[in-house]
Structures are given as structure tokens and as C-alpha cells.
Design an enzyme around this catalytic site. Structure first.
Site, PDB file in Angstrom:
ATOM      1  N   ASP A 172      45.000 -19.370  65.702  1.00 28.77           N
ATOM      2  CA  ASP A 172      45.168 -19.459  67.151  1.00 28.77           C
ATOM      3  C   ASP A 172      45.647 -18.149  67.779  1.00 28.77           C
ATOM      4  O   ASP A 172      46.268 -18.152  68.840  1.00 28.77           O
ATOM      5  CB  ASP A 172      46.140 -20.598  67.521  1.00 28.77           C
ATOM      6  CG  ASP A 172      45.949 -21.058  68.965  1.00 28.77           C
ATOM      7  OD1 ASP A 172      44.803 -20.984  69.446  1.00 28.77           O
ATOM      8  OD2 ASP A 172      46.940 -21.462  69.602  1.00 28.77           O
ATOM      9  N   ASP A 173      45.334 -17.025  67.110  1.00 31.61           N
ATOM     10  CA  ASP A 173      45.639 -15.735  67.736  1.00 31.61           C
ATOM     11  C   ASP A 173      44.545 -15.314  68.707  1.00 31.61           C
ATOM     12  O   ASP A 173      44.694 -14.317  69.411  1.00 31.61           O
ATOM     13  CB  ASP A 173      45.800 -14.643  66.668  1.00 31.61           C
ATOM     14  CG  ASP A 173      47.199 -14.635  66.061  1.00 31.61           C
ATOM     15  OD1 ASP A 173      48.090 -15.265  66.641  1.00 31.61           O
ATOM     16  OD2 ASP A 173      47.387 -14.006  65.001  1.00 31.61           O
TER      17      ASP A 173
ATOM     18  N   GLY B 257      41.748 -17.976  59.784  1.00 26.28           N
ATOM     19  CA  GLY B 257      43.157 -17.620  59.820  1.00 26.28           C
ATOM     20  C   GLY B 257      43.999 -18.367  58.813  1.00 26.28           C
ATOM     21  O   GLY B 257      45.049 -17.896  58.418  1.00 26.28           O
TER      22      GLY B 257
ATOM     23  N   GLY C  49      39.227 -35.122  14.419  1.00 24.73           N
ATOM     24  CA  GLY C  49      38.981 -36.346  13.671  1.00 24.73           C
ATOM     25  C   GLY C  49      37.519 -36.717  13.538  1.00 24.73           C
ATOM     26  O   GLY C  49      37.178 -37.759  12.987  1.00 24.73           O
TER      27      GLY C  49
ATOM     28  N   SER D 213      36.565 -26.100  19.296  1.00 21.41           N
ATOM     29  CA  SER D 213      35.880 -25.202  20.242  1.00 21.41           C
ATOM     30  C   SER D 213      35.289 -26.001  21.401  1.00 21.41           C
ATOM     31  O   SER D 213      34.076 -26.162  21.505  1.00 21.41           O
ATOM     32  CB  SER D 213      34.805 -24.376  19.534  1.00 21.41           C
ATOM     33  OG  SER D 213      33.975 -25.151  18.720  1.00 21.41           O
TER      34      SER D 213
END
Length: 640
Positions: A39-40, A118, A476, A547
Site C-alpha cells: 500500500d505504498d 510488497g 526390511g 536410497s
């Protein structure tokens, strides 16, 4: 006496149009961004620039006036932000989310402006908009002064290499055009700018809503004697103009070979000037030649400069392909494969140090790994934070290793050769943007040592072809059991082999690694490197590791010659593997005593097309081992 030629009205109009187009085509182009806190007034400012430069058609203006009345945010006056905020979500929230690009022109110059978000969570969008900009307009709400996001965007603009900063103190109409407020904000910003290395900036008091100091000096600020915003944008030096003074660089984008008589190298000149006859060097190979021709669609040129797209032909037939850089022979860029870099992480998934990513710089594409970050930067405080990875919107400093040398220049000197992006090899998503700070000294001191006894000689001595049998699957699943049986059979057949088991390796080589995703990546990378060395020695290597990630298994495959990597997927359903639970690991993971356990709270990515697929619910370990040996022996070629 000669008479002046008679022109019809249509001819005069056509002549005027041609003259206008020619004049417009020759104007320089400035790319700039607007940024700042929410909001600039960034979108309003751009809308005002479009309006004041008369880049709005009558039907657009009518629609804008209608939308402004319907939205009612500006008391019945035109809401210029509506020209830019095109996304529905932006109009509903009154904020900018995406990067909106707009074109406009004045009598002196053409412009492309990027309206950047922003909000802090859209930092990656801001970096995208800034990557090609020559100038940044940092907006500050005169009522609020310098805010956290002002500092953040200023730091990012400086980091990205934007040399020209405009401090636009906006909404001066809401503070009565008070000079004291303006001076105080400029002083605060100047102190911060100096702390991050911004050498200078241009401060302008303005009102995007009222139009003060946008196109012309405003009577409301008689105390301000500097340029209006458009006047400053028209006069600032372009990066492309500065680039023309630097040494010649042409990243090759395409090798143009329409027939056997023509071979040219096409690309956009990143810096410098080139002429026929100039001595050039092709990198990273280092081969030299001379420029024979500079070819364009409009004919050959006697000279080409930074910013032009051309095709260059060389006097000699030397190897040059896409991704190479043609440079001035007497002032070439460096070539290295290890770099200190600054990285802006742009992906929702965090960085995995050690994982192989595609690194794209210029037109080149190489495989690269990012090491554990040296630190991240808190852009609000500029503090250096100790981190092990980078998350979305994080900025960090990290070393990057590429699989081969690339031509580069520090980003501060050359954006084209010093900037890069990282691409995930699996998803093809761009995950980060980066800037090369410098090459690591050790990369210049380490060279490949030539060895007389080759890997082929090692294999011939053993009368076998090297292979890496990569067993992967859940904990496993039976990987180690089957791999052990396979090695016993190979040993009985007189083959030279070695089994690298996941648990065994963690007692020594990888004892420093845990079980986070990053540690798993490094675990597999090290095993892949060891397996490669053993294969170079002529051995048949068996690896039994979970892996879990495809990217790392693909990295291990890429280390070996085509056909030497054999992926063996030991496919066991999670319920079956958990029921076995020989080591009691699943029970610990379920109870929460063991974190990052594959299949429970850490993912497993099964192979998509393994060379061998073992379904342990239908095949015994002994039968699977026999089939693997038969398969592998069947595909082995005789050693020459």
C-alpha cells in the site's frame, strides 16, 4: 525549374507514420521495477506514468473511469492502480501479488516497468522482476517512513545488481507536502543504504494520486529542485550502455548450420564490441580463432555491440556449441567448477544440500550440487544466520560445485555470465536464483591426474566387466539379504565383487550423517562416489541402501558409463516390511522415538523403470538372487 514532388494526403500520413516508427525504434529502452511495502502506491504510480505518457486509449480510459466509480476507493476520482492490478485476487485485496509488466514511452525513451509485490511471502516474485531491471523505484509512504519491507526490497535490489535507485517518497499530499518529513525520511534511508553498500540514490517527493513531480515539477514542492520522475528515468545511464565498454562476450544460444557451407554461432552479445577480424577465444575449451563475419537478417555488419543479437562465423573449424562463450581472446572470462554464490530460494520444498540440480547460466546447462549453506541473511537486520538448508524466500551464501568447468564472471561485473537458476531434475521446476560471487581458489589448483592403468585394464585383468548393482527398497524389504546371496553366487563363479551395505557404511565412512532428507542425500552421494571408484577398479559392486530419492539414484547412475548401472528395485509393500521389522525400527518410528524414518514420516520414491524388479511377495530371496545373476551375466559384454 524543378518542381517539388506532389504528395497525396495518404502519402503524407504514411510518411509521418514511417518517420514516427523509425524514431520510436531507435529509442533506448529502460527496464525498471517499482517496489516497497504494501500500500505504498506502486500500482497507482505506474498507472499515473501510463496516463501522463498518454499510453491509455480512450476506451481504456472510459473503462478505468467506470471501474473507479464502481470500486469507489478514490472518492470518485480515477484509481490509477486499476490499470495495473489485473489479478482478481489483487483487486479484492487491494494488493499486488504477481509481477505485472507494462510498457510506455516518452519522446526520449521507451520503458518496461515491473510492478512487484510488497508482501514478504512474494519475495521470489520481486526477485524475478528485478533480474532484468536497470533501475529500481523504492516507494515509501510519507506517513509511515522507512519500513521493514523497504529495507528488504532495497537489499534485494542491491543484491540483484541494480545500480540506479530512486527513493520515491509517495503520498506527499497526505502530509501537506512537508519538507521536514521528506528530509527526515531521506536521512533515515541514506543511513540504511550506506550500511548495505548502496553508493547513491535519487530522492524525489511525489504523489502518484495527484501527479506531483511525476511528469513535471510540482508547484506544491517549491523547496525541491531535483528532476521529476519521468525526467530522471529519461536521463539515467542504461546498463547496456555501460556493458558496451567491457570486453566482448557472446554466450552461444544456437549453432546455425543451414547447409555444409555455413556454420555460425548465434546469440545475444552480453558485453563489449566485436568486428570482423577480431581474435576470439571459445570457452571453456580455450580454442582460439578470428571472427570472419557478423551476420544478421539485414546483412553483414562491420561492428556489433552489447545488446545486439547476431550470428558470428569463425575463420577456423573449431568445436563450439550451445552453452559455450565466445570472448575476446586477450581478455577472456574465467573458467571454474566451484563457486561461492548467493542464492535466493524460490521453491516450497527446502534446499537439499548435496542433491544434484540443473544449473542454467546464460545458455549453458550443467549438473550442480549445492553444499550446506555457510549462512542465511536476515535482510531485516542483515544478521548472518546459521542454517543447514534454505526455505522459501530465504537468501543464503553457499558453495556450488558443477560437474564440469563453465565460463563465468562475478555477477557484480556481468549479470549474464554471473547469474544462474537452479532447476529440479525431477519436476523441472525452477527452485532458486543465484549469483556467482567468485570461484573458489581450490578449484583452480585441483586438476585431473592422468593414470596409465585404465579402468578397462583393471577390468581385463579380472576378466569381467564392471557393474554397479544398486539395490533399493524400504527398510526390511530384503535388499541386504538378496544382495548378499547375489555376491555369494558371483564369488562362486570366480567374479571379483564387493558389497556396500547401508548399515555397515554408516559405521565408518558415513558415521557423521543422520537420517534427515539432507543427510540421506549426502549418504547416497558418498556411496555413489565410492561405487564409481570400485567400478573403475574393475569390480562388480553391490550396494544395498534404501536410497529413497530418485534424484540421488539418478545421480549415481550418471557417474557411470552407459549400461554399467543396474537398478534393482526390491519391491515390498510397507505392511509386509513393517510386519517383518527385524530390527524393531518401524515400532520405534510409529511410537515417535525414531524420526525421519522412510515409509512412516519420510517419503520413498520408487523407481519408475528399474532394470530389475523383484516382488518379494511372489519370489523368494534365493530365486530373486538367481534371476539377478542370470540377468546381469546375460547383459555383460565380453571384455576386450
Amino acid at each position: 525549374m524543378a518542381t517539388a514532388p506532389a504528395y497525396t494526403p495518404d502519402a503524407l500520413i504514411a510518411a509521418d507514420i514511417d518517420a514516427y516508427l523509425a524514431q520510436h525504434q531507435n529509442k533506448s529502452l529502460l527496464r525498471f521495477i517499482t517496489c516497497g511495502s504494501v500500500d505504498d502506491g506502486k500500482s497507482t504510480l505506474i498507472g499515473r506514468l501510463l496516463y501522463d505518457s498518454k499510453m491509455i486509449f480512450e476506451d481504456q480510459l472510459a473503462a478505468l473511469e467506470s471501474d473507479s466509480k464502481r470500486v469507489g476507493t478514490q472518492g470518485g476520482e480515477i484509481d490509477f492502480a486499476l490499470l495495473v492490478d489485473g489479478l482478481a485476487a489483487e483487486r479484492e485485496q487491494g494488493i499486488t501479488i504477481d509481477v505485472a509488466y507494462r510498457f510506455f514511452a516518452t519522446e526520449k525513451r521507451k520503458f518496461i516497468v515491473a510492478d512487484t509485490p510488497g508482501h514478504e511471502q512474494y519475495t521470489r516474485n520481486m526477485v524475478t522482476g528485478a533480474s532484468t531491471a536497470d533501475l529500481a523505484v523504492i516507494l515509501i509512504d510519507a506517513r509511515k517512513g522507512v519500513l521493514t519491507q523497504t529495507r528488504r526490497h532495497s537489499y534485494l535490489a542491491h543484491l540483484i545488481g541494480i545500480r540506479h535507485i530512486v527513493l520515491a517518497v509517495n503520498k506527499m499530499d497526505l502530509v501537506g507536502y512537508d519538507q521536514a518529513i521528506f528530509d527526515s525520511i531521506v536521512a533515515d534511508y541514506a543511513a540504511f543504504a550506506e550500511s548495505i553498500g548502496i553508493a547513491g540514490f535519487t530522492a524525489i517527493p511525489l504523489s502518484g494520486f495527484k501527479g506531483d513531480n511525476i511528469a513535471a515539477a510540482s508547484a506544491n514542492t517549491p523547496w525541491y529542485s531535483g528532476p521529476a520522475l519521468i525526467e530522471h528515468l529519461e536521463s539515467v545511464e542504461l546498463d547496456s550502455e555501460a556493458a558496451a565498454a567491457r570486453p566482448f562476450r557472446l554466450p552461444v544460444q544456437w549453432v546455425n548450420r543451414p547447409d555444409l557451407d555455413f556454420r555460425g554461432f548465434a546469440g545475444l552479445i552480453a558485453s563489449g564490441t566485436v568486428r570482423p577480424g577480431d581474435a576470439v577465444r571459445v570457452l571453456p575449451s580455450g580454442k582460439t580463432s578470428h571472427v570472419a563475419r557478423i551476420v544478421t537478417m539485414d546483412g553483414d555488419l562491420e561492428q556489433a555491440v552489447a545488446g545486439q543479437s547476431v550470428t558470428i562465423t569463425l575463420a577456423d573449424e573449431i568445436d563450439c556449441s550451445r552453452g559455450d562463450v565466445i570472448a575476446a581472446a586477450d581478455a577472456p572470462p574465467q573458467v571454474a567448477d566451484q563457486f561461492r554464490t548467493t542464492i535466493v530460494w524460490m521453491d516450497g520444498e527446502p534446499l537439499l544440500p548435496g542433491r544434484a540440480y540443473w544449473l542454467k547460466t546464460g545458455s549453458g546447462l550443467v549438473s550442480a550440487t549445492v553444499q550446506t549453506p555457510r549462512h542465511a541473511v536476515d535482510v531485516n537486520t542483515l544478521a548472518e544466520l546459521s542454517v543447514k538448508t534454505l526455505q522459501l524466500n530465504d537468501i543464503g551464501v553457499a558453495d556450488v560445485f558443477t560437474d564440469r568447468g563453465i565460463a563465468f564472471e562475478p555477477y557484480a561485473d556481468n549479470r549474464d555470465l554471473g547469474g544462474f537458476i537452479l532447476i529440479d531434475k525431477i519436476t523441472n521446476a525452477t527452485v532458486a536464483a543465484g549469483m556467482i560471487d567468485y570461484c573458489l581458489r581450490r578449484s583452480q589448483n585441483v586438476h585431473w591426474q592422468s593414470i596409465d592403468i585404465t579402468r578397462e585394464a583393471h577390468a581385463a585383468q579380472k576378466n569381467q566387466s564392471p557393474r554397479v548393482l544398486w539395490f533399493t527398497g524400504l527398510s526390511g524389504s530384503g535388499k541386504s539379504t538378496i544382495a548378499n546371496l547375489v555376491e555369494k553366487k558371483l564369488h562362486a563363479l570366480g567374479k571379483h565383487s564387493f558389497l556396500l551395505d547401508g548399515d555397515n557404511v554408516r559405521h565408518g565412512l558415513n558415521r557423521d550423517l543422520g537420517f534427515t532428507d539432507a543427510d540421506r542425500v549426502e549418504n547416497v552421494r558418498r556411496v555413489g562416489e565410492v561405487a564409481k571408484l570400485m567400478a573403475d577398479a574393475g569390480l562388480i559392486v553391490l550396494t544395498a541402501f534404501i536410497s529413497p530419492f530418485r534424484a540421488e539414484r539418478d545421480l549415481a547412475r550418471s557417474m557411470l558409463p552407459e549400461g554399467e548401472f543396474v537398478e534393482v528395485f526390491v519391491d515390498t509393500p510397507l505392511a509386509v516390511a513393517e510386519a517383518r521389522d527385524v530390527k524393531g525400527l518401524y515400532a520405534k518410528a510409529r511410537s515417535g522415538a525414531l524420526a525421519n524414518f522412510t515409509g512412516i514420516d519420510s517419503p520413498y520414491e520408487p523407481p519408475l523403470s528399474p532394470e530389475i524388479h523383484v516382488d518379494t511377495t511372489r519370489e523368494t530371496p534365493e530365486a530373486a538372487a538367481e534371476r539377478i545373476v542370470e540377468h546381469v551375466l546375460g547383459i555383460w559384454a565380453p571384455v576386450l
